[in-house]
Design an enzyme around this catalytic site. Structure first.
Site, PDB file in Angstrom:
ATOM      1  N   ARG A   1       0.872  -1.184   0.000  1.00  0.00           N
ATOM      2  CA  ARG A   1       0.000   0.000   0.000  1.00  0.00           C
ATOM      3  C   ARG A   1       0.898   1.220   0.000  1.00  0.00           C
ATOM      4  O   ARG A   1       1.617   1.462   0.965  1.00  0.00           O
ATOM      5  CB  ARG A   1      -0.900   0.015   1.229  1.00  0.00           C
ATOM      6  CG  ARG A   1      -1.789   1.270   1.345  1.00  0.00           C
ATOM      7  CD  ARG A   1      -2.688   1.167   2.568  1.00  0.00           C
ATOM      8  NE  ARG A   1      -3.619   2.274   2.669  1.00  0.00           N
ATOM      9  CZ  ARG A   1      -3.354   3.422   3.323  1.00  0.00           C
ATOM     10  NH1 ARG A   1      -2.178   3.606   3.918  1.00  0.00           N
ATOM     11  NH2 ARG A   1      -4.268   4.389   3.390  1.00  0.00           N
TER      12      ARG A   1
ATOM     13  N   LYS B   1      -4.602   6.306   9.423  1.00  0.00           N
ATOM     14  CA  LYS B   1      -5.741   6.856   8.663  1.00  0.00           C
ATOM     15  C   LYS B   1      -6.743   7.453   9.657  1.00  0.00           C
ATOM     16  O   LYS B   1      -7.813   6.877   9.925  1.00  0.00           O
ATOM     17  CB  LYS B   1      -6.382   5.762   7.807  1.00  0.00           C
ATOM     18  CG  LYS B   1      -7.267   6.326   6.701  1.00  0.00           C
ATOM     19  CD  LYS B   1      -7.600   5.303   5.624  1.00  0.00           C
ATOM     20  CE  LYS B   1      -8.350   5.977   4.479  1.00  0.00           C
ATOM     21  NZ  LYS B   1      -8.653   5.026   3.386  1.00  0.00           N
TER      22      LYS B   1
ATOM     23  N   SER C   1     -13.096  -3.170   0.584  1.00  0.00           N
ATOM     24  CA  SER C   1     -13.335  -2.418   1.820  1.00  0.00           C
ATOM     25  C   SER C   1     -14.828  -2.286   2.020  1.00  0.00           C
ATOM     26  O   SER C   1     -15.543  -1.890   1.094  1.00  0.00           O
ATOM     27  CB  SER C   1     -12.736  -1.015   1.716  1.00  0.00           C
ATOM     28  OG  SER C   1     -11.359  -1.055   1.858  1.00  0.00           O
TER      29      SER C   1
END
Ligand SMILES: Cc1ncc(COP(=O)(O)OP(=O)(O)O)c(N)n1
Ligand SMILES: Cc1ncsc1CCOP(=O)(O)O
Ligand SMILES: [Mg+2]
Length: 204
Positions: free
Chosen positions: A38, A137, A107
């Site tokens: 990621r 996040k 997700s």
């Protein structure tokens, strides 16, 4: 496909490729069964280079290798699959672009409805989170642990993400998560390999 469960390591955004490779090696040796690359950066050359190296590293440890967001990059490095969220390619398009048996993870945030729709669209697994506040996040929507029991009937692996550490992972596993996806709880630790061993042991 290997069983999709256990410790799911996700790489932090970094330009320090040498340190990243060293840490990922330690996390894989510590028992991570799945590795996701990621990187939200824009340096496509560095992302291709890092993803290629990490794909080989994961393969050498018999771990699954997933690329976040970028279907083309997943295909370019021969990844086992891709993970998509609400701002990424849709599940069917991602699957069409990859090999027939590819893993496409979705997700689903805090929504069982989204998870039902993702499975109907062909998702290989569903991810709920953030299950705890995430420094990686901070704006992530909060998802209750109750979702994992509610999603058991969907018939696909359920992945938890968000703020997961050695201190709180036991509750996530007990709630029914088939895998725990972790960034800071591994790569922000003084010894990522030891952190991986602690988290992976929850699935033994
Ligand atoms: C296993 C896993 N679960 C959730 C996410 C988050 O994906 P997304 O919502 O697309 O957000 P970004 O990661 O792209 O910022 C994930 N990457 N992996
Ligand atoms: C990408 C993502 N989606 C929800 S929380 C999160 C970040 C997870 O990182 P950490 O394990 O460090 O909280
Ligand atoms: Mg995404």
């Amino acid at each position: 496909m290997q069983t999709f469960n256990g410790l799911y390591a996700i790489t932090p955004d970094t330009d320090d490729s040498e340190r990243l490779i060293e840490q990922v090696g330690a996390v894989l040796d510590g028992g991570a069964r799945i590795l996701q690359y990621r990187n939200k950066g824009s340096d496509t050359v560095r992302r291709l280079w890092q993803a290629n190296i990490l794909a080989s590293l994961a393969r050498s440890r018999n771990a699954l290798f997933i690329v976040n967001d970028d279907v083309e990059l997943a295909r370019a490095v021969g990844a086992d699959g891709v993970h998509v969220g609400r701002d990424d390619a849709d599940i069917a398009a991602a699957r069409a672009a990859l090999a027939p048996g590819a893993i496409v993870g979705a997700s689903c945030y805090d929504s069982l409805e989204l998870a039902r729709a993702a499975v109907a669209a062909g998702a290989s697994y569903v991810a709920f989170g953030a299950v705890f506040p995430s420094a990686t996040k901070p704006g992530a929507v909060a998802a209750p642990l109750s979702l994992f029991a509610e999603a058991a009937s969907l018939g696909v692996p359920r992945v938890a993400i968000g703020g997961i550490t050695a201190a709180n992972a036991g509750a996530v596993v007990a709630a029914g998560a088939d895998a725990i996806a972790v960034i800071g709880g591994l790569f922000e630790q003084a010894d990522p390999g030891t952190a991986a061993r602690t988290l992976a042991a929850l699935y033994r």
